[in-house]
Design a protein around this motif. Sequence first.
Motif, PDB file in Angstrom:
ATOM      1  N   UNK A 184     -28.627 -54.002  -4.653  1.00  0.00           N
ATOM      2  CA  UNK A 184     -29.958 -53.709  -4.119  1.00  0.00           C
ATOM      3  C   UNK A 184     -30.927 -54.862  -4.391  1.00  0.00           C
ATOM      4  N   UNK A 185     -30.830 -55.442  -5.586  1.00  0.00           N
ATOM      5  CA  UNK A 185     -31.705 -56.569  -5.944  1.00  0.00           C
ATOM      6  C   UNK A 185     -31.446 -57.752  -5.009  1.00  0.00           C
ATOM      7  N   UNK A 186     -30.184 -58.003  -4.738  1.00  0.00           N
ATOM      8  CA  UNK A 186     -29.791 -59.118  -3.866  1.00  0.00           C
ATOM      9  C   UNK A 186     -30.342 -58.892  -2.453  1.00  0.00           C
ATOM     10  N   UNK A 187     -30.160 -57.659  -1.987  1.00  0.00           N
ATOM     11  CA  UNK A 187     -30.623 -57.316  -0.630  1.00  0.00           C
ATOM     12  C   UNK A 187     -32.155 -57.426  -0.539  1.00  0.00           C
ATOM     13  N   UNK A 188     -32.818 -56.952  -1.574  1.00  0.00           N
ATOM     14  CA  UNK A 188     -34.278 -56.982  -1.606  1.00  0.00           C
ATOM     15  C   UNK A 188     -34.800 -58.421  -1.474  1.00  0.00           C
ATOM     16  N   UNK A 189     -34.199 -59.321  -2.230  1.00  0.00           N
ATOM     17  CA  UNK A 189     -34.612 -60.726  -2.190  1.00  0.00           C
ATOM     18  C   UNK A 189     -34.269 -61.359  -0.836  1.00  0.00           C
ATOM     19  N   UNK A 222     -36.574 -63.144   1.995  1.00  0.00           N
ATOM     20  CA  UNK A 222     -36.171 -64.548   2.172  1.00  0.00           C
ATOM     21  C   UNK A 222     -36.389 -65.377   0.913  1.00  0.00           C
ATOM     22  N   UNK A 223     -36.035 -64.769  -0.210  1.00  0.00           N
ATOM     23  CA  UNK A 223     -36.127 -65.461  -1.501  1.00  0.00           C
ATOM     24  C   UNK A 223     -34.751 -65.449  -2.150  1.00  0.00           C
ATOM     25  N   UNK A 224     -34.588 -66.348  -3.110  1.00  0.00           N
ATOM     26  CA  UNK A 224     -33.311 -66.372  -3.822  1.00  0.00           C
ATOM     27  C   UNK A 224     -33.344 -65.428  -4.998  1.00  0.00           C
ATOM     28  N   UNK A 225     -32.210 -64.827  -5.258  1.00  0.00           N
ATOM     29  CA  UNK A 225     -32.087 -63.951  -6.423  1.00  0.00           C
ATOM     30  C   UNK A 225     -31.955 -64.840  -7.656  1.00  0.00           C
ATOM     31  N   UNK A 226     -32.831 -64.621  -8.631  1.00  0.00           N
ATOM     32  CA  UNK A 226     -32.766 -65.424  -9.859  1.00  0.00           C
ATOM     33  C   UNK A 226     -31.403 -65.224 -10.526  1.00  0.00           C
ATOM     34  N   UNK A 227     -30.858 -66.278 -11.158  1.00  0.00           N
ATOM     35  CA  UNK A 227     -29.505 -66.176 -11.723  1.00  0.00           C
ATOM     36  C   UNK A 227     -29.364 -65.069 -12.766  1.00  0.00           C
ATOM     37  N   UNK A 228     -30.448 -64.766 -13.486  1.00  0.00           N
ATOM     38  CA  UNK A 228     -30.369 -63.709 -14.506  1.00  0.00           C
ATOM     39  C   UNK A 228     -30.508 -62.307 -13.909  1.00  0.00           C
ATOM     40  N   UNK A 229     -30.576 -62.244 -12.583  1.00  0.00           N
ATOM     41  CA  UNK A 229     -30.579 -60.951 -11.890  1.00  0.00           C
ATOM     42  C   UNK A 229     -29.223 -60.661 -11.274  1.00  0.00           C
ATOM     43  N   UNK A 230     -28.344 -61.656 -11.356  1.00  0.00           N
ATOM     44  CA  UNK A 230     -27.055 -61.533 -10.679  1.00  0.00           C
ATOM     45  C   UNK A 230     -26.157 -60.507 -11.343  1.00  0.00           C
ATOM     46  N   UNK A 231     -25.238 -59.983 -10.528  1.00  0.00           N
ATOM     47  CA  UNK A 231     -24.293 -58.974 -10.983  1.00  0.00           C
ATOM     48  C   UNK A 231     -23.536 -59.428 -12.240  1.00  0.00           C
ATOM     49  N   UNK A 232     -23.051 -60.665 -12.234  1.00  0.00           N
ATOM     50  CA  UNK A 232     -22.276 -61.188 -13.359  1.00  0.00           C
ATOM     51  C   UNK A 232     -23.094 -61.206 -14.648  1.00  0.00           C
ATOM     52  N   UNK A 233     -24.351 -61.576 -14.510  1.00  0.00           N
ATOM     53  CA  UNK A 233     -25.231 -61.666 -15.675  1.00  0.00           C
ATOM     54  C   UNK A 233     -25.482 -60.271 -16.250  1.00  0.00           C
ATOM     55  N   UNK A 234     -25.781 -59.312 -15.373  1.00  0.00           N
ATOM     56  CA  UNK A 234     -26.049 -57.945 -15.815  1.00  0.00           C
ATOM     57  C   UNK A 234     -24.798 -57.315 -16.431  1.00  0.00           C
ATOM     58  N   UNK A 235     -23.643 -57.614 -15.860  1.00  0.00           N
ATOM     59  CA  UNK A 235     -22.390 -57.095 -16.411  1.00  0.00           C
ATOM     60  C   UNK A 235     -22.156 -57.634 -17.824  1.00  0.00           C
ATOM     61  N   UNK A 236     -22.476 -58.937 -18.005  1.00  0.00           N
ATOM     62  CA  UNK A 236     -22.259 -59.575 -19.307  1.00  0.00           C
ATOM     63  C   UNK A 236     -23.086 -58.896 -20.399  1.00  0.00           C
ATOM     64  N   UNK A 237     -24.250 -58.367 -20.025  1.00  0.00           N
ATOM     65  CA  UNK A 237     -25.126 -57.728 -21.012  1.00  0.00           C
ATOM     66  C   UNK A 237     -24.467 -56.548 -21.725  1.00  0.00           C
ATOM     67  N   UNK A 238     -23.896 -55.626 -20.936  1.00  0.00           N
ATOM     68  CA  UNK A 238     -23.368 -54.396 -21.542  1.00  0.00           C
ATOM     69  C   UNK A 238     -21.856 -54.273 -21.444  1.00  0.00           C
TER      70      UNK A 238
END
Length: 287
Positions: A215-220, A224-240
Amino acid sequence: MEKIPVARQNSEEIDKFLDGAASFADMMFGFFDGSNESEESLRDFVDRDESANGDEDEQNKIFWEAQEELLQATLHRTTSLESRIRQATKEALSELKVIGMQCACRRPVAGGCRNCLQTALSIRLQNVGLNCYICKSKWRSSSEIPSGEHTYIEVLDKSNPKKGEVRVIIELNFRAEFEMARANEDYNKLIAQIPELLVIKAERLKALIKILCGAAKKSMKEKKMHLAPWRKHKYMQAKWLGTYERATPAPLPVGYSDRPQKPKASMLTFDLLEKLPGLHYTAVEVV
Ligand SMILES: [Zn+2]
């Protein structure tokens, strides 16, 4: 070009800073990350130009409705184990609120900082018989995401031998992790439906993160903006869900007072008492 470290990636300041400065952000963080995102967005742009706007609006509407359904289905699939832990967590948090949570760290915050709150909470959960740990995930930077670390609470349930060890994650500030200053209305509406205090099995969290990051990716993309790297799926997965270290919060000994304690039982107990709430971590490999 000079490399600028991104220390606190998810801070609001960065979001504000990035507002209206997408091109500079591209330079700074190298948003073109080796995937074909730039090419993709160019292609999308051409596609958009050719198709009627009505179609696109309709497709967007379908997308967001589907995400809402998926989100609700994922959130409602809660189990009795999760409900039990959620209830215990809420009770412990309100007790801490009543007694007035105080920091035991060197940088006290009114009402308790996240670290001290997590420690106090996990000790209480241990005291009601839950197998509770403090987890610290840490990951290296890659071509796609910057490095980072995150702490959270987990409860390991072994009560059902058929299921083996069930991992339940407690995140005190879950919604805040997904709030984006630059998001569109549909995204904000979606995010408003997720709880701030999340108590969830790891497998269900995986599904939830996938929905939210998509949803975050689609929203950005819509903006017409880029998704910040710390919003990416891989980054969020790494957290938990990535590799982490696990620490047992030190329960306060019976008859604990504010007077300095002399080392009794073992050096381990002494060490934990001395360093509370600094915790000792052991590594856990996640496959
Ligand atoms: Zn503190």
